[in-house]
Design an enzyme around this catalytic site. Structure first.
Site, PDB file in Angstrom:
ATOM      1  N   ASP A 178       0.716  -1.183   0.071  1.00 42.89           N
ATOM      2  CA  ASP A 178      -0.042  -0.023  -0.087  1.00 42.89           C
ATOM      3  C   ASP A 178       0.533   1.318  -0.035  1.00 42.89           C
ATOM      4  OD1 ASP A 178      -2.787   1.035   0.926  1.00 42.89           O
ATOM      5  OD2 ASP A 178      -1.226   2.176   1.839  1.00 42.89           O
ATOM      6  N   VAL A 208      -5.114   2.317  -0.337  1.00 49.97           N
ATOM      7  CA  VAL A 208      -5.033   1.527  -1.492  1.00 49.97           C
ATOM      8  C   VAL A 208      -5.594   0.216  -1.304  1.00 49.97           C
ATOM      9  CG1 VAL A 208      -3.497   0.929  -3.590  1.00 49.97           C
ATOM     10  CG2 VAL A 208      -3.164   3.015  -2.236  1.00 49.97           C
ATOM     11  N   ASP A 209      -5.091  -0.451  -0.299  1.00 52.30           N
ATOM     12  CA  ASP A 209      -5.653  -1.744   0.084  1.00 52.30           C
ATOM     13  C   ASP A 209      -7.103  -1.862   0.166  1.00 52.30           C
ATOM     14  OD1 ASP A 209      -3.128  -3.179   0.036  1.00 52.30           O
ATOM     15  OD2 ASP A 209      -2.609  -2.874   2.155  1.00 52.30           O
ATOM     16  N   ILE A 210      -7.591  -0.865   0.951  1.00 58.04           N
ATOM     17  CA  ILE A 210      -8.950  -0.836   1.117  1.00 58.04           C
ATOM     18  C   ILE A 210      -9.943  -0.744  -0.027  1.00 58.04           C
ATOM     19  CG2 ILE A 210     -10.844   0.488   2.318  1.00 58.04           C
ATOM     20  CD1 ILE A 210      -9.080   0.977   4.403  1.00 58.04           C
ATOM     21  N   GLY A 254      -9.610  -3.572  -2.187  1.00 50.61           N
ATOM     22  CA  GLY A 254     -10.757  -4.616  -1.850  1.00 50.61           C
ATOM     23  C   GLY A 254     -12.175  -4.513  -2.057  1.00 50.61           C
TER      24      GLY A 254
END
Length: 407
Positions: free
Chosen positions: A147, A179-181, A184
């Site tokens: 991220d 970015v990860d969220i 997802g």
């Protein structure tokens, strides 16, 4: 059963955040989510502490707050996929699943015959979603992606942070792994779309998600600002590139966010602030003029806003219909009457702690309301249950798998 996806089974082979976040969304929507973890260690984020969940006596458990944030509603099975018997278990589960999520390195699961090409013939209805840093194609496909580094590579940090000529200026990451969220979230949307296609008579399919793609995709107005001008936007701190005033301002005792999204709201603000002349000033009478003369207006607003406290400003501006708000810390967020009224904090029974405080899903459905019953699982908590109930293994077979260190 509660939730619009209560008929769906998901096999979650992901770790840390982007993939687990997508799988948690699906669990929130009612899907049965089976999380496949490594023997002994499990998901990397189990070790991302402190802080740790505390038990009834106030002592730390081994459950990290990070892991709790992305794994509610799931069942955990531990499997060593490097052993043929372990890969067989995952293959059998995939044959009985609707969705498979994985975030291994590009091509890594092919070593265990668990790639989409291996599983699609076994289960043509399978929706298989891979999440990587840079996708399955392109010159960066083999690079690991995280991220923080993608926030930098994808331009996010070039537009986040105070201006370079201001105190504290320089690039800044987001305070949450955005970015990860968002990867997802996009993965969740893509999976639901693929399931909708399948429900209309289509087959399953492969979904290729990448952190960098996601960040470029959510550059939104900043990306468009560059594309229409050819000039990369820079950092402007807590202000807006296209709307003024839409920013933080110092008050007599703290800070406030003022969000005048149109000219009418700016006029209302000027009435409340007793500075009506600003709304008639040609430099500030329209939003485009205010953007052009941002620095001059900032100086004037700074002298006005420090005359009252944050709570005084919030009360007066809200009464006039001008969007504004304080800058809360997270303790204040969970004490906010609106957050309480919306039920955003929940508590679920937890085998190690007695009770686990969690954040609920923000999705609300009238016809298929969501129910949160299952806390984030202990490592391998449901291994026997899954092998027995889903794969129909008897006690002797399960005991042998344990003796052989497959599970």
């Amino acid at each position: 059963m509660a939730g619009p996806l209560s008929h769906i089974r998901v096999l979650d082979l992901t770790r840390v955040l982007a993939g687990p976040w997508a799988a948690q969304n699906l669990a929130d929507l009612g899907a049965e989510v089976i999380k496949v973890e490594r023997r002994g260690k499990g998901d990397d984020s189990r070790a991302f502490g402190p802080p740790w969940l505390k038990d009834a006596s106030g002592k730390d458990t081994t459950e990290s707050g990070y892991f709790l944030s992305a794994n509610r509603g799931k069942k955990s099975i531990t499997v060593d996929i490097a052993k043929p018997e372990g890969a067989d278990i995952v293959r059998e589960l995939a044959a009985r699943a609707d969705v498979l999520l994985e975030n291994y390195k590009v091509g890594d699961l092919a070593r265990y015959k668990l790639a989409y090409a291996d599983l699609q013939p076994v289960n043509p209805k399978l929706v298989y979603c891979s999440i990587t840093g840079f996708g399955q194609t392109g010159p960066y496909r083999d690079r690991p992606g995280y991220d923080f580094m993608v926030q930098g590579m994808g331009g996010f940090m070039s537009v986040t942070g105070e201006r370079d000529n201001k105190p504290g200026g320089g690039p800044q990451r987001a305070g949450v792994p955005i970015v990860d969220i968002m990867t997802g979230m996009y993965a969740t949307i893509a999976i639901c779309a693929a399931l909708a296609h399948r429900e209309r008579g289509g087959a399953g399919q492969y979904i290729d998600m990448a952190l960098l793609d996601t960040l470029v995709g959510i550059l939104a107005n900043q990306g468009a600002n560059y594309l229409v001008t050819g000039e990369p936007p820079g950092r402007i701190g807590n202000t807006h590139p296209n709307i003024v005033p839409y920013q933080t301002l110092k008050t007599a005792d703290g800070d406030i966010i003022l969000a005048c999204g149109n000219d009418n709201l700016f006029v209302k603000f000027c009435e409340v602030a007793d500075c009506r002349g600003l709304a008639q000033d040609a430099r500030f009478s329209t939003n485009s003029a205010r953007v052009t003369h941002r620095d001059a207006l900032d100086d004037l607003l700074a002298g006005i806003m420090v005359k009252r406290t944050t709570s005084d400003w919030v009360a007066a501006l809200e009464a006039a219909g001008v969007p504004c708000g304080p800058i809360n810390n997270i303790k204040q967020v969970f004490a906010d009457p609106q957050v309480i009224a919306r039920g955003m904090r929940i508590e679920l029974p937890h085998p190690a702690a007695g009770v686990a405080p969690l954040v609920t899903s923000p999705m609300h459905f009238s016809g298929t309301p969501l129910e949160h019953k299952t806390p984030p699982p202990l490592l391998g908590q449901h291994t026997d249950e899954i092998l027995r109930d889903v794969l129909k293994r008897d006690a002797a077979a399960i005991a042998k798998l344990k003796a052989d260190e497959v599970i």
